[in-house]
Scaffold this motif. Sequence first.
Motif, short mmCIF file in Angstrom:
data_model
loop_
_atom_site.label_atom_id
_atom_site.label_comp_id
_atom_site.label_asym_id
_atom_site.label_seq_id
_atom_site.Cartn_x
_atom_site.Cartn_y
_atom_site.Cartn_z
N ALA A 105 8.46 36.54 -90.53
CA ALA A 105 8.40 37.18 -89.22
C ALA A 105 8.67 38.68 -89.33
CB ALA A 105 9.40 36.54 -88.28
N PRO A 106 7.72 39.51 -88.93
CA PRO A 106 8.01 40.95 -88.85
C PRO A 106 9.04 41.18 -87.74
CG PRO A 106 5.63 40.53 -88.86
CD PRO A 106 6.32 39.21 -88.61
N PRO A 107 10.13 41.88 -87.99
CA PRO A 107 11.16 42.06 -86.96
C PRO A 107 10.64 42.58 -85.62
CG PRO A 107 12.00 42.74 -89.09
CD PRO A 107 10.55 42.43 -89.30
N PRO A 108 9.65 43.52 -85.58
CA PRO A 108 9.19 44.00 -84.26
C PRO A 108 8.05 43.17 -83.66
CG PRO A 108 8.23 45.37 -85.98
CD PRO A 108 9.10 44.35 -86.68
N ASP A 109 7.72 42.04 -84.26
CA ASP A 109 6.59 41.24 -83.81
C ASP A 109 6.82 40.68 -82.41
OD1 ASP A 109 4.20 39.64 -83.94
OD2 ASP A 109 5.45 37.92 -84.45
N GLY A 110 5.80 40.79 -81.54
CA GLY A 110 5.92 40.30 -80.17
C GLY A 110 6.13 38.80 -80.09
N ALA A 111 5.50 38.06 -81.01
CA ALA A 111 5.68 36.61 -81.01
C ALA A 111 7.09 36.24 -81.48
CB ALA A 111 4.63 35.96 -81.90
N PHE A 112 7.58 36.92 -82.50
CA PHE A 112 8.92 36.62 -83.01
C PHE A 112 9.98 36.91 -81.95
CE2 PHE A 112 12.70 37.93 -85.68
CZ PHE A 112 13.07 36.64 -86.00
N ALA A 113 9.70 37.87 -81.06
CA ALA A 113 10.65 38.19 -79.99
C ALA A 113 10.91 37.00 -79.08
CB ALA A 113 10.13 39.37 -79.17
N GLN A 114 9.94 36.06 -79.04
CA GLN A 114 10.10 34.88 -78.18
C GLN A 114 10.70 33.68 -78.92
OE1 GLN A 114 9.46 36.39 -75.52
NE2 GLN A 114 8.15 37.95 -76.46
N TRP A 115 11.04 33.87 -80.17
CA TRP A 115 11.58 32.78 -80.98
C TRP A 115 12.78 32.07 -80.32
CZ3 TRP A 115 10.70 29.45 -84.73
CH2 TRP A 115 11.75 28.90 -85.47
N PRO A 116 13.75 32.79 -79.74
CA PRO A 116 14.88 32.09 -79.11
C PRO A 116 14.45 31.16 -77.97
CG PRO A 116 15.43 34.38 -79.49
CD PRO A 116 13.96 34.26 -79.75
N ILE A 117 13.41 31.56 -77.22
CA ILE A 117 12.91 30.71 -76.14
C ILE A 117 12.25 29.46 -76.73
CG2 ILE A 117 11.40 30.57 -74.12
CD1 ILE A 117 11.58 33.62 -73.91
N PHE A 118 11.44 29.68 -77.76
CA PHE A 118 10.75 28.57 -78.43
C PHE A 118 11.76 27.57 -79.00
CE2 PHE A 118 8.71 26.89 -82.36
CZ PHE A 118 7.60 26.27 -81.78
N VAL A 119 12.81 28.07 -79.60
CA VAL A 119 13.85 27.21 -80.17
C VAL A 119 14.52 26.40 -79.06
CG1 VAL A 119 16.12 27.21 -81.28
CG2 VAL A 119 14.26 28.61 -82.21
#
Length: 334
Positions: free
Chosen positions: A133-147
């Motif tokens: 995951a690239p730290p500034p990635d827009g998709a990675f930013a939603q990881w906590p919601i996905f989890v």
Amino acid sequence: MFHRTLTAAIGFGALAVSAHAQTNMPFALDWRFEGPSAPYFVAIDKGYFADAGLEVEVTAGQGSLDAIPKVATGAFPVGFADINSLIKFLDQNPDAPVIGAMMVYDKPPFAIVGRKSLGIETPSDLEGRILGAPPPDGAFAQWPIFVAETGIDESTVTIEPVGFPTREPSLAEGTVDAVTGFSFTSFLSTARLGVPEDDLTVILMADHGVDLYGNVIIVNTDFAAENPDAVSGFLEAVAKGWVDTIADPAAAIESLVSRNPAMDGELELRRLELALADTVVTDWVLENGMGIIDADRFANSLEQIKLTYEYQTEPDASVYFTDAFLPEGGFKLD
């Protein structure tokens, strides 16, 4: 591939055409001229903007945040941006004259892209695996919601920071088991590195409880107050461009490629087809119309954002999106 068959019929009212000179409405995109931007060039080439009394020039952008300050400052009257970024911008800049006016990506392209040969097919398969995951990635930013929505055990997932240039190569080489990214971008980029498409798994976060919306047409509210017919006409012309694109993606790509003959038209057609299937022509849009949003879902998305962002003030949906410039029920795809 985009397999839905649609009749290119849409419930448009008469365009509001000014009797005097055309209104200049430059349009700021979020990203480069790629497949998903084709509908705007279709609207230009088919005269839909001109019929609405508008002169529109499309300008490329540099990311999901790029168009927001351009429109908020009045440099552009209209733009295309991620609504979640707009929500945070308006929370931090409550007096900024910008608002979402037409939803385009009913589902955001935020995704986990993995490989079946590495054991990734469902969200739970990420447990015990390495996620690039690239730290500034827009998709990675939603990881906590996905989890939170999937209930996976985050503690067992190893997050490997990767750069954007090395994200898909890492997946192709197998040094990571999956990556975060935009569905139609990471899928195509990995496949072009030699990974068979049938070995790739695309897990759209929107299919697993993440209620966030995606990209939206944004307008400068000062401009809109002075030119309401121009804004309504712009959105109607955009919708016509999307309907034509849905009906014939290959023809739409010709409008795009004409701006850059060196472009890989086949690649951009594939990207457009994936974007249509993943983000634009959803079951909800087919049933309810394009451009509008579901109030309950939007309210829940504002609550989900609290898992990734601390609001300065309690969120107010009416600040971020208006349907005032849309026909009742949105634009119909029949």
